[in-house]
Structure formats: C-alpha cells, structure tokens
Scaffold this motif. Structure first.
Motif, PDB file in Angstrom:
ATOM      1  N   ARG A  32       0.980  -1.428   0.365  1.00  0.00           N
ATOM      2  CA  ARG A  32      -0.076  -0.173   0.020  1.00  0.00           C
ATOM      3  C   ARG A  32       0.717   1.116   0.018  1.00  0.00           C
ATOM      4  NH1 ARG A  32      -2.528   0.059   4.776  1.00  0.00           N
ATOM      5  NH2 ARG A  32      -3.996   1.817   4.444  1.00  0.00           N
ATOM      6  N   PRO A  33       1.904   1.773  -0.866  1.00  0.00           N
ATOM      7  CA  PRO A  33       2.804   2.630  -1.399  1.00  0.00           C
ATOM      8  C   PRO A  33       2.040   3.880  -1.132  1.00  0.00           C
ATOM      9  CG  PRO A  33       2.322   1.339  -3.723  1.00  0.00           C
ATOM     10  CD  PRO A  33       1.060   1.059  -2.495  1.00  0.00           C
ATOM     11  N   VAL A  34       2.692   4.882  -0.193  1.00  0.00           N
ATOM     12  CA  VAL A  34       2.617   6.118  -0.728  1.00  0.00           C
ATOM     13  C   VAL A  34       2.578   6.805  -1.862  1.00  0.00           C
ATOM     14  CG1 VAL A  34       3.382   8.905  -0.146  1.00  0.00           C
ATOM     15  CG2 VAL A  34       3.489   7.019   1.451  1.00  0.00           C
ATOM     16  N   PHE A  35       3.430   6.099  -2.921  1.00  0.00           N
ATOM     17  CA  PHE A  35       3.663   6.456  -3.892  1.00  0.00           C
ATOM     18  C   PHE A  35       4.658   4.768  -4.091  1.00  0.00           C
ATOM     19  CE2 PHE A  35       4.917  10.710  -2.450  1.00  0.00           C
ATOM     20  CZ  PHE A  35       3.598  11.420  -3.436  1.00  0.00           C
ATOM     21  N   LYS A  36       4.120   5.474  -6.209  1.00  0.00           N
ATOM     22  CA  LYS A  36       4.483   3.741  -6.543  1.00  0.00           C
ATOM     23  C   LYS A  36       6.793   3.736  -6.270  1.00  0.00           C
ATOM     24  CE  LYS A  36       0.947   3.007  -9.611  1.00  0.00           C
ATOM     25  NZ  LYS A  36       0.365   3.328 -10.955  1.00  0.00           N
ATOM     26  N   GLY A  37       7.201   2.720  -5.685  1.00  0.00           N
ATOM     27  CA  GLY A  37       8.884   2.107  -5.931  1.00  0.00           C
ATOM     28  C   GLY A  37       8.536   2.703  -4.159  1.00  0.00           C
ATOM     29  N   HIS A  38       7.667   2.208  -3.501  1.00  0.00           N
ATOM     30  CA  HIS A  38       7.869   2.388  -2.251  1.00  0.00           C
ATOM     31  C   HIS A  38       8.138   1.224  -1.400  1.00  0.00           C
ATOM     32  CE1 HIS A  38       4.871   3.721   2.446  1.00  0.00           C
ATOM     33  NE2 HIS A  38       6.281   3.303   2.360  1.00  0.00           N
ATOM     34  N   VAL A  39       9.549   1.664  -0.627  1.00  0.00           N
ATOM     35  CA  VAL A  39      10.064  -0.048  -0.373  1.00  0.00           C
ATOM     36  C   VAL A  39      10.136   0.181   1.382  1.00  0.00           C
ATOM     37  CG1 VAL A  39      12.781  -0.937  -0.678  1.00  0.00           C
ATOM     38  CG2 VAL A  39      11.641   0.348  -3.050  1.00  0.00           C
ATOM     39  N   LEU A  40      10.332  -0.709   2.121  1.00  0.00           N
ATOM     40  CA  LEU A  40       9.907  -1.461   2.709  1.00  0.00           C
ATOM     41  C   LEU A  40      11.406  -1.812   3.427  1.00  0.00           C
ATOM     42  CD1 LEU A  40       6.474  -2.909   4.046  1.00  0.00           C
ATOM     43  CD2 LEU A  40       7.440  -0.015   4.248  1.00  0.00           C
TER      44      LEU A  40
END
Length: 137
Positions: A32-40
């Motif tokens: 559930r990214p803030v923006f696409k490409g959001h990594v954990l």
C-alpha cells in the motif's frame, strides 16, 4: 517469529516484490505505497522497534537503507526520498521496517503526515530538550 509476515518475507515463505535480499536485511515494495516504488527495508532479525535493534547490526542495516534510498530515485526518476521509521504508533506490522518513499517536488506530500505544533516559548522548548537530554546521559 512464526506469525510475523515480515519474518516470513525474509524467510521466503511469503511472496513479496523484493528489490534486495542481503545479509543485512531485505527490501521489498510496500503493498500500500504512498507513491509507487515505496520500499520497506527490514532487518533479518525479528525486532519490533529501532531501540531493540542490536548496535552491532546498525551499521550494516543503515548502509542497506542508504543504498535503497540512493537507488529509488535513480531507478524511478524521482528527485529524492522520504525515509522514516515508526516505533509502535502507526507501525502496522510489529517488525522494525524503514520506509523509503520516492519524492518529487510537487508530488502532493506536504512535510510530515501529521499536523505540526509549536512550543509556547523558549522556556518550554528548553524544558523538553532537558528531559530528553537527561535520558541520554
């Protein structure tokens, strides 16, 4: 930990869109990214919060976070990143994880995700600083 989804991702028993799998930890896309490409980025060891992470692991873990925070904008054409860790409050999975969110000027994200406040005066700010400094001694 048997019932931790991030431990299962690290172990490979739960699928994830991994961007890196290293001895220091694993980086994967947030579902559930803030923006696409959001990594954990998560450490291999199960710890819930940053204060629980062994000091011996810090250099390699944060070097991994640093690598991901450099790779995200380079790969996606973003200008920079927002890097954040929640400890307990707003921590949807109780396993330490560092968010690396791609950022571009004008992307609509303004400052932090919560309202900001001010200290009443310098005396109040001094009092807060002293309380925290006292715990660091």
């Amino acid at each position: 930990m048997a019932d931790c989804v991030f431990c299962a991702i690290v172990a490979g028993s739960v699928p994830a869109f991994k961007v890196i799998d290293s001895p220091a930890g694993v980086g994967f896309l947030d579902t559930r990214p803030v923006f696409k490409g959001h990594v954990l980025v998560v450490p291999r060891e199960h710890v819930v919060t940053l204060p629980e992470l062994p000091a011996s692991v810090l250099p390699d873990y944060f070097a991994l976070v640093q690598r991901v925070s450099a790779a995200v904008p380079a790969a996606l054409g973003a200008t920079g990143t927002f890097v954040a860790i929640n400890n307990i409050v707003s921590q949807s999975v109780p396993h330490l994880h560092t968010h690396v969110v791609p950022r571009t000027k004008g992307d609509g994200l303004r400052g932090f995700f919560w309202p900001r406040t001010r200290y009443a005066d310098d005396a109040e700010a001094t009092d807060y600083a002293a309380k925290i400094a006292d715990r660091l001694r």
